[in-house]
Motif scaffolding. Structure first.
Motif, short mmCIF file in Angstrom:
data_model
loop_
_atom_site.label_atom_id
_atom_site.label_comp_id
_atom_site.label_asym_id
_atom_site.label_seq_id
_atom_site.Cartn_x
_atom_site.Cartn_y
_atom_site.Cartn_z
N ILE A 13 0.87 -1.18 0.00
CA ILE A 13 0.00 0.00 0.00
C ILE A 13 0.90 1.23 0.00
O ILE A 13 1.62 1.49 0.97
CB ILE A 13 -0.93 0.04 1.23
CG1 ILE A 13 -1.66 -1.29 1.43
CG2 ILE A 13 -1.91 1.20 1.10
CD1 ILE A 13 -2.63 -1.65 0.35
N ALA A 37 -2.09 -0.77 -8.98
CA ALA A 37 -3.53 -0.51 -9.13
C ALA A 37 -3.87 0.88 -8.61
O ALA A 37 -3.42 1.28 -7.54
CB ALA A 37 -4.33 -1.57 -8.37
N LYS A 39 -7.26 1.61 -8.58
CA LYS A 39 -8.56 1.33 -7.97
C LYS A 39 -8.65 -0.15 -7.65
O LYS A 39 -7.97 -0.98 -8.25
CB LYS A 39 -9.70 1.72 -8.92
CG LYS A 39 -9.79 3.21 -9.23
CD LYS A 39 -10.95 3.50 -10.18
CE LYS A 39 -11.04 4.99 -10.50
NZ LYS A 39 -12.16 5.29 -11.42
N THR A 40 -9.49 -0.50 -6.69
CA THR A 40 -9.75 -1.90 -6.37
C THR A 40 -11.25 -2.13 -6.43
O THR A 40 -12.02 -1.17 -6.34
CB THR A 40 -9.21 -2.24 -4.96
OG1 THR A 40 -9.86 -1.41 -4.01
CG2 THR A 40 -7.72 -2.07 -4.90
N PHE A 42 -8.87 -5.22 -7.88
CA PHE A 42 -7.99 -5.43 -9.02
C PHE A 42 -8.01 -6.93 -9.32
O PHE A 42 -7.61 -7.73 -8.48
CB PHE A 42 -6.57 -4.96 -8.67
CG PHE A 42 -5.60 -5.04 -9.83
CD1 PHE A 42 -5.54 -4.00 -10.75
CD2 PHE A 42 -4.78 -6.14 -10.00
CE1 PHE A 42 -4.65 -4.06 -11.82
CE2 PHE A 42 -3.88 -6.20 -11.06
CZ PHE A 42 -3.82 -5.16 -11.97
N ILE A 51 -0.84 -1.05 -4.48
CA ILE A 51 -2.03 -0.19 -4.55
C ILE A 51 -1.62 1.24 -4.23
O ILE A 51 -1.01 1.51 -3.20
CB ILE A 51 -3.09 -0.65 -3.54
CG1 ILE A 51 -3.53 -2.09 -3.86
CG2 ILE A 51 -4.30 0.29 -3.56
CD1 ILE A 51 -4.47 -2.68 -2.81
N SER A 53 -2.87 4.47 -2.95
CA SER A 53 -4.01 5.06 -2.25
C SER A 53 -4.13 6.56 -2.52
O SER A 53 -5.17 7.16 -2.26
CB SER A 53 -3.89 4.83 -0.74
OG SER A 53 -2.74 5.49 -0.22
N TYR A 70 -9.28 -1.36 1.26
CA TYR A 70 -8.43 -2.42 0.73
C TYR A 70 -8.41 -3.65 1.63
O TYR A 70 -7.49 -4.47 1.56
CB TYR A 70 -7.01 -1.90 0.54
CG TYR A 70 -6.94 -0.58 -0.20
CD1 TYR A 70 -7.65 -0.39 -1.37
CD2 TYR A 70 -6.19 0.49 0.30
CE1 TYR A 70 -7.61 0.83 -2.04
CE2 TYR A 70 -6.13 1.69 -0.37
CZ TYR A 70 -6.85 1.86 -1.54
OH TYR A 70 -6.81 3.07 -2.20
N ASP A 73 -7.80 -7.11 -0.02
CA ASP A 73 -6.44 -7.28 -0.52
C ASP A 73 -5.45 -7.44 0.62
O ASP A 73 -4.49 -8.22 0.52
CB ASP A 73 -6.05 -6.07 -1.39
CG ASP A 73 -6.89 -5.98 -2.64
OD1 ASP A 73 -6.71 -6.82 -3.54
OD2 ASP A 73 -7.75 -5.07 -2.71
#
Length: 406
Positions: A13, A37, A39-40, A42, A51, A53, A70, A73
């Motif tokens: 993250i 990513a 957005k999630t 994913f 990710i 944020s 998240y 994840d």
């Protein structure tokens, strides 16, 4: 529709896009499939999910709330990393506390140092080229100014979790304490490597918190060795020459299959030999023909077993296909090389491959690509048994060692 890929090796993250890329690049170079990513959820398959944020400039409460998105994840990660800025900008305290709560982890190891970029920590103080961060331009950052050089003080602004400042040598003992936030000094990559080693020694994996430097250390620990698993079912003369040419290499192990074991389904011993060779950093060459003399005993073997040549070949190929599938389930070679058309098809069948996507050519008569529709997605190289020259297999090994590590 795809669903989230559970049990990812690594979930990172990060609080901004460039930081996310910095965290992921060394993991990608180590052999991991890495995706960043925005957005999630994913849903693409990936070994490491980073990710972004985009929470660095948010208020601390907003940043913590953003991370709550998240949860799925976070729970799916074998290794969970909170990537923070090496100069402590952003909301590290709030985000660390949020991730501890989401993951259920008891402790966080916090090591923001990035020695390769001149960022180190000593006695819990964040230094930029030896200067406390509060005496540098980062103290007047227009969006996220740094008010404290003491890491513990930065965290204390946003969380009441207890912290301790230690050296890498003290980390093992600190992980047995009640401290929730374990801040570790690091002045070199060796220090970061020791921190990662201590984390690996724990039965309960802690939350890892750091900059790209700590991600690099994790990547070094998880790096995929560049090894080839070669499965050669062909008994052709040129195939035997190719095996003999690599047999003397220091980094090559050979596993000779006794045909009698094929009929007895005695596979466990060979699986152990393959796993041991790959674990030791060796290329592993599996073959069924000891020498030219063995090649001329096929008719006698067929008569002994009451089989035609075709039936004998099918039996051996099926054995090698199953052995290869089992080996790929327990080990992670960099690539698979299969020699002999029947054996190549048997391997594809046991892996439930639906096709083959050709990418290029490694050496003369050695196309490579990937099997389609099956779980194992590493590079695959195929060769007809009687094709190539004496050095063909050696060229393939050089390709694995040199080109695939670029």
């Amino acid at each position: 529709m795809k669903v989230n890929n559970l049990n990812r090796d690594i979930v990172v993250i990060a609080d901004d896009f460039t930081g996310a890329n910095d965290a992921g690049v060394s993991l990608a170079l180590s052999g991991k499939k890495v995706s960043v990513a925005f957005k999630t959820p994913f849903t693409d398959d990936t070994d490491a999910l980073v990710i972004n944020s985009d929470s660095r400039a948010m208020k601390a409460s907003e940043a913590a709330e953003k991370l709550a998105q998240y949860a799925a994840d976070v729970h799916a990660a074998h290794w969970l990393i909170k990537k923070i800025d090496s100069t402590l900008r952003g909301n590290p305290g709030a985000e660390i506390e949020a991730l501890l709560a989401l993951s259920g982890k008891r402790q966080a190891i916090i090591a923001p140092a990035f020695p390769a970029a001149g960022r180190t920590t000593e006695n819990g103080v964040c230094l930029v080229k030896g200067v406390p961060v509060t005496d540098t331009e980062f103290a007047s950052d227009p969006k996220t100014p740094v008010r404290h050089a003491q890491i513990a003080a930065v965290l204390a602004e946003q969380t009441a979790l207890t912290s301790v400042v230690i050296t890498p040598e003290q980390l093992a003992a600190a992980l047995e304490s009640d401290a929730r936030l374990v801040i570790v000094d690091a002045r070199s990559d060796d220090d970061l490597d020791r921190i990662i080693a201590a984390a690996f020694a724990r039965d309960e994996r802690p939350l890892l918190v750091g900059s790209a430097g700590l991600c690099d250390a994790l990547a070094r620990r998880l790096a995929t060795p560049r090894q080839l698993l070669a499965v050669i079912g062909s008994m052709s003369e040129i195939a035997q020459q190719q095996i003999q040419r690599v047999r003397g290499q220091d980094n090559v192990s050979t596993v000779l299959i006794d045909i009698n074991d094929v009929f007895n389904a005695a596979m466990d011993g060979y699986q152990q030999q393959i796993a041991a060779a790959l674990a030791a950093g060796q290329h592993c060459v599996v073959h069924t023909c000891a020498d030219t003399h063995a090649r001329h005993q096929i008719d006698a073997l067929c008569e002994q077993r009451g089989l035609s040549r075709a039936a004998l070949g099918e039996t051996i190929s099926a054995f090698l296909g199953e052995l290869t599938r089992n080996a790929l389930e327990t080990s992670r070679p960099a690539a698979l090389y299969v020699s002999g058309g029947d054996v190549a098809m048997a391997v594809a069948s046991t892996l439930n491959a639906q096709g083959f996507a050709i990418t290029g050519q490694v050496a003369q008569c050695v196309p490579f690509g990937r099997f389609l529709g099956c779980r194992w997605q590493g590079p695959v190289m195929t060769k007809a048994g009687g094709f190539g020259t004496e050095t063909t297999l050696l060229e393939v090994l050089h390709f694995i060692e040199e080109k695939m590590s670029d």
